[in-house]
Design a protein around this motif. Structure first.
Motif, mmCIF file in Angstrom:
data_model
loop_
_atom_site.group_PDB
_atom_site.id
_atom_site.type_symbol
_atom_site.label_atom_id
_atom_site.label_comp_id
_atom_site.label_asym_id
_atom_site.label_seq_id
_atom_site.Cartn_x
_atom_site.Cartn_y
_atom_site.Cartn_z
ATOM 1 N N ALA A 300 -46.807 -1.355 -35.130
ATOM 2 C CA ALA A 300 -45.978 -0.260 -34.619
ATOM 3 C C ALA A 300 -46.846 0.838 -34.006
ATOM 4 N N GLY A 301 -47.963 1.143 -34.654
ATOM 5 C CA GLY A 301 -48.887 2.134 -34.108
ATOM 6 C C GLY A 301 -49.518 1.677 -32.805
ATOM 7 N N VAL A 302 -49.843 0.390 -32.709
ATOM 8 C CA VAL A 302 -50.369 -0.161 -31.458
ATOM 9 C C VAL A 302 -49.357 0.035 -30.328
ATOM 10 N N GLY A 303 -48.079 -0.166 -30.641
ATOM 11 C CA GLY A 303 -47.034 0.013 -29.636
ATOM 12 C C GLY A 303 -46.949 1.447 -29.135
ATOM 13 N N ILE A 304 -47.057 2.410 -30.054
ATOM 14 C CA ILE A 304 -47.026 3.819 -29.644
ATOM 15 C C ILE A 304 -48.216 4.131 -28.728
ATOM 16 N N GLY A 305 -49.389 3.614 -29.094
ATOM 17 C CA GLY A 305 -50.566 3.813 -28.265
ATOM 18 C C GLY A 305 -50.403 3.212 -26.881
ATOM 19 N N ALA A 306 -49.821 2.015 -26.805
ATOM 20 C CA ALA A 306 -49.636 1.353 -25.515
ATOM 21 C C ALA A 306 -48.713 2.158 -24.603
ATOM 22 N N VAL A 307 -47.663 2.727 -25.165
ATOM 23 C CA VAL A 307 -46.740 3.536 -24.362
ATOM 24 C C VAL A 307 -47.431 4.811 -23.866
ATOM 25 N N CYS A 308 -48.263 5.414 -24.694
ATOM 26 C CA CYS A 308 -48.962 6.644 -24.307
ATOM 27 C C CYS A 308 -50.035 6.397 -23.247
ATOM 28 N N MET A 309 -50.368 5.129 -22.984
ATOM 29 C CA MET A 309 -51.364 4.825 -21.963
ATOM 30 C C MET A 309 -50.839 5.039 -20.552
ATOM 31 N N VAL A 310 -49.693 5.676 -20.415
ATOM 32 C CA VAL A 310 -49.132 5.970 -19.091
ATOM 33 C C VAL A 310 -50.018 6.957 -18.313
ATOM 34 N N GLY A 311 -50.842 7.714 -19.013
ATOM 35 C CA GLY A 311 -51.663 8.739 -18.383
ATOM 36 C C GLY A 311 -52.471 8.266 -17.178
ATOM 37 N N PRO A 312 -53.316 7.233 -17.328
ATOM 38 C CA PRO A 312 -54.115 6.779 -16.185
ATOM 39 C C PRO A 312 -53.278 6.340 -14.984
ATOM 40 N N ALA A 313 -52.069 5.823 -15.222
ATOM 41 C CA ALA A 313 -51.221 5.379 -14.110
ATOM 42 C C ALA A 313 -50.724 6.546 -13.272
ATOM 43 N N LEU A 314 -50.735 7.757 -13.833
ATOM 44 C CA LEU A 314 -50.211 8.932 -13.128
ATOM 45 C C LEU A 314 -51.281 9.709 -12.363
ATOM 46 N N ILE A 315 -52.547 9.297 -12.481
ATOM 47 C CA ILE A 315 -53.633 10.071 -11.869
ATOM 48 C C ILE A 315 -53.500 10.147 -10.353
ATOM 49 N N SER A 316 -53.002 9.089 -9.735
ATOM 50 C CA SER A 316 -52.879 9.090 -8.267
ATOM 51 C C SER A 316 -51.853 10.119 -7.783
ATOM 52 N N PHE A 317 -50.990 10.625 -8.670
ATOM 53 C CA PHE A 317 -49.947 11.571 -8.273
ATOM 54 C C PHE A 317 -50.379 13.029 -8.422
ATOM 55 N N THR A 318 -51.600 13.258 -8.849
ATOM 56 C CA THR A 318 -52.050 14.630 -9.036
ATOM 57 C C THR A 318 -53.197 14.959 -8.092
ATOM 58 N N VAL A 319 -53.234 16.205 -7.650
ATOM 59 C CA VAL A 319 -54.287 16.658 -6.733
ATOM 60 C C VAL A 319 -55.391 17.387 -7.495
ATOM 61 N N SER A 320 -55.042 18.097 -8.539
ATOM 62 C CA SER A 320 -55.991 18.920 -9.278
ATOM 63 C C SER A 320 -56.965 18.064 -10.099
ATOM 64 N N PRO A 321 -58.264 18.314 -10.003
ATOM 65 C CA PRO A 321 -59.224 17.607 -10.856
ATOM 66 C C PRO A 321 -58.972 17.851 -12.340
ATOM 67 N N ILE A 322 -58.542 19.064 -12.683
ATOM 68 C CA ILE A 322 -58.275 19.371 -14.095
ATOM 69 C C ILE A 322 -57.089 18.564 -14.609
ATOM 70 N N ALA A 323 -56.057 18.418 -13.774
ATOM 71 C CA ALA A 323 -54.910 17.594 -14.167
ATOM 72 C C ALA A 323 -55.338 16.154 -14.380
ATOM 73 N N ALA A 324 -56.245 15.667 -13.532
ATOM 74 C CA ALA A 324 -56.752 14.301 -13.710
ATOM 75 C C ALA A 324 -57.477 14.154 -15.045
ATOM 76 N N ILE A 325 -58.269 15.167 -15.415
ATOM 77 C CA ILE A 325 -58.962 15.136 -16.705
ATOM 78 C C ILE A 325 -57.961 15.075 -17.857
ATOM 79 N N PHE A 326 -56.870 15.831 -17.751
ATOM 80 C CA PHE A 326 -55.862 15.825 -18.817
ATOM 81 C C PHE A 326 -55.145 14.472 -18.910
ATOM 82 N N LEU A 327 -54.927 13.818 -17.782
ATOM 83 C CA LEU A 327 -54.312 12.495 -17.812
ATOM 84 C C LEU A 327 -55.280 11.460 -18.389
ATOM 85 N N PHE A 328 -56.568 11.590 -18.074
ATOM 86 C CA PHE A 328 -57.564 10.749 -18.737
ATOM 87 C C PHE A 328 -57.541 10.998 -20.245
ATOM 88 N N SER A 329 -57.317 12.248 -20.627
ATOM 89 C CA SER A 329 -57.284 12.605 -22.051
ATOM 90 C C SER A 329 -56.126 11.915 -22.764
#
Length: 428
Positions: A300-329
Motif C-alpha cells: 500500500a505504501g509503494v502505491g502511494i509513492g508511485a502516485v506521488c511520482m507525478v512530479g517529474p512528469a509535470l516539469i515540462s509545464f513549468t518555466v521557473s527553475p525553482i518550480a522544477a526543483i520543487f517538482l524534482f523534490s
C-alpha cells in the motif's frame, strides 16, 4: 561492560552514517559534472558513458557483494568494501579525460555495491519483523542525507581548493567510515553491550535453528524475487536521474550557475529523507488502522509513492527553475518512500542468511534499469530534451506498483495479533 538500552537504534545510526558517506562519494561526480565537462572536455553522451560505467559495475557486483557479505559477515564485509570505495572515490582526482574517469567510476561501482545489501541485512539482524520497515526507512534516509549534504559541501570544496581536492576529501570519508565500522560493529549475539531483554525482543518471532549457508539459487528460484527485481528495474532510473542528471539539467537547460544550484540542490534530497522516514511508519499504521497483513501494508505504501511520482512528469509545464526543483523534490519524496518499502519487502520474503544476497540481485536489476535509462538520456537529451524522459519515470513507478501488487499481494491477508513490547526503547 555497561549495557546500553535500545542499542539496535545506535547500530542503525552507524549504518545510516555509512550510507550518508556512501552517497556523498557517489554523488560528487554528478555535482561536478558541469565543471568536469568544461575541464576534461567531454560531451553529454560521453558523460552518460561515465555514469553507465558506475551503474554497470554496481549492478553486476551487487549480487556478488551481497553474497560475500552474507558469507563472511557484516563486520568484515562492510569494512572491506567501504575501504575500497573510499580509495576509488579519491582516485577520481587522477582522471585526465572521460575514459579514465569512467575507469575510476567503475571501480567505485564495484566497491559501493555492498552498501545497500549491508544496510538491509543490518535491519534484518538487529530488528524484529514488525520494526524492519521503520529500520530500513531510517537507514535509507542516509542516501538522501548524503545526496543533500553533497552539493553545498562538494561545490564549496571545488570552488575553494579545486575539483581534484573535492574527490580526495570525499574519498577520505569512505576510508574513515571503514575504520569506524570495524571498530564499533558486532552482530547481536556477539555484542557485549546488548541487554538480554533487547536481544530477546529482536529474536521474537524469528527462527532460532542454525541457519544454512547463503544460497544464490534459493533466492533466484523464488517467483516473489522476480516481482521485486522487476519493480527495482523500473523504479531505480528515477533515483539515478536525480543523482547524476539534475545538476547538468539545471545548469545547461534551466540556466542556473553552479553557485545558484548549490543553494537549492539539497531540496529534493531533503524531501527524499521525509519519504524514507514516512515510509517506515506507514506500514505499522496500515496494519493497525486497516488490519492489513505486513506485506500488504508495504505494498500500500509503494502505491502511494508511485502516485506521488507525478512530479517529474509535470516539469515540462513549468518555466521557473525553482518550480522544477520543487517538482524534482516531489519525485524524490515519492521514490524514497517506495524504495524503502521495497527493501522492507525483501526482509519479509527471504531468510536472514539470504537477505543481503537477495538485496544484491534486486539492486543488480535496479541499476541495470538505471544504466539503460542513463544511456537513453545521453542519446536523446540533446534532441528531444530532458523533460519527456523525466515523464517516463512516472509511468515506470506506476507499472512497478502494479507488478508488486500482482506478484506479492496477499489476498485476504490480516495482521497477526501484536506481540508485547518490552520496555527496551522500542518503536512499535
Amino acid at each position: 561492560m555497561k549495557k546500553i538500552r535500545g542499542l539496535r537504534w545506535q547500530i542503525l545510526a552507524l549504518m545510516m552514517l555509512g550510507t550518508v558517506v556512501n552517497y556523498i562519494d557517489r554523488n560528487t561526480l554528478g555535482i561536478l559534472a558541469p565543471t568536469l565537462k568544461e575541464q576534461l572536455h567531454f560531451t553529454t553522451e560521453q558523460y552518460s558513458f561515465i555514469v553507465s560505467a558506475f551503474q554497470l559495475c554496481y549492478s553486476l557486483m551487487q549480487p556478488v557483494a551481497g553474497y560475500i557479505t552474507d558469507l563472511i559477515g557484516l563486520k568484515f564485509g562492510y569494512a572491506m568494501f567501504a575501504f575500497v570505495w573510499g580509495t576509488a572515490a579519491a582516485l577520481h582526482a587522477l582522471a585526465g579525460g572521460w575514459q579514465s574517469m569512467a575507469f575510476f567510476r567503475g571501480l567505485l561501482g564495484i566497491s559501493e555495491a555492498a552498501a545497500m545489501p549491508s544496510g538491509v541485512k543490518t535491519s534484518t539482524l538487529w530488528f524484529p519483523a514488525r520494526e524492519r520497515s521503520i529500520a530500513t526507512g531510517w537507514f535509507n534516509t542516509g542516501s538522501s542525507i548524503g545526496a543533500m549534504v553533497a552539493p553545498p559541501f562538494v561545490i564549496w570544496l571545488s570552488l575553494t581548493y579545486g575539483w581534484q581536492e573535492a574527490f580526495l576529501v570525499t574519498g577520505a570519508l569512505g576510508i574513515g567510515m571503514s575504520v569506524l565500522w570495524f571498530m564499533l560493529y558486532r552482530n547481536p549475539e556477539n555484542h557485549p553491550r546488548l541487554t538480554r531483554e533487547e536481544h530477546a525482543y529482536i529474536l521474537d518471532g524469528q527462527e532460532h535453528a542454525e541457519l544454512p549457508k547463503p544460497s544464490m539459487k534459493r533466492v533466484l528460484v523464488k517467483g516473489k524475487f522476480w516481482g521485486i527485481a522487476a519493480a527495482r528495474f523500473l523504479t531505480e532510473p528515477a533515483w539515478q536521474t536525480f543523482s547524476f542528471w539534475i545538476p547538468l539539467y539545471m545548469v545547461s537547460t534551466r540556466g542556473m550557475d553552479i553557485k545558484q544550484f548549490a543553494l537549492f540542490a539539497w531540496l529534493p534530497f531533503l524531501a527524499g529523507d521525509i519519504g524514507c522516514v514516512l515510509s517506515g511508519y506507514l506500514s505499522p499504521f496500515f496494519v493497525k488502522r486497516f488490519n492489513m497483513s505486513l506485506v500488504n501494508s508495504r505494498i500500500a505504501g509503494v502505491g502511494i509513492g508511485a502516485v506521488c511520482m507525478v512530479g517529474p512528469a509535470l516539469i515540462s509545464f513549468t518555466v521557473s527553475p525553482i518550480a522544477a526543483i520543487f517538482l524534482f523534490s516531489l519525485g524524490a519524496f515519492a521514490h524514497q518512500m517506495l524504495s524503502s518499502l521495497l527493501y522492507a519487502l525483501v526482509t519479509d520474503t527471504f531468510e536472514k542468511q539470504d537477505v543481503a544476497t537477495a538485496t544484491g540481485f534486486g539492486g543488480m536489476a535496479g541499476y541495470m534499469g538505471g544504466m539503460i535509462f542513463s544511456l537513453i538520456i545521453g542519446q536523446l537529451a540533446t534532441t528531444i530534451g530532458y523533460e519527456p524522459l523525466f515523464a517516463c519515470l512516472t509511468v515506470f513507478d506506476l507499472a512497478a506498483f502494479a507488478i508488486i501488487a500482482l506478484v506479492l499481494g496477499q489476498r485476504g491477508g490480516k495482521a497477526p495479533a501484536p506481540a508485547a513490547n518490552p520496555a527496551t526503547g522500542t518503536a512499535d
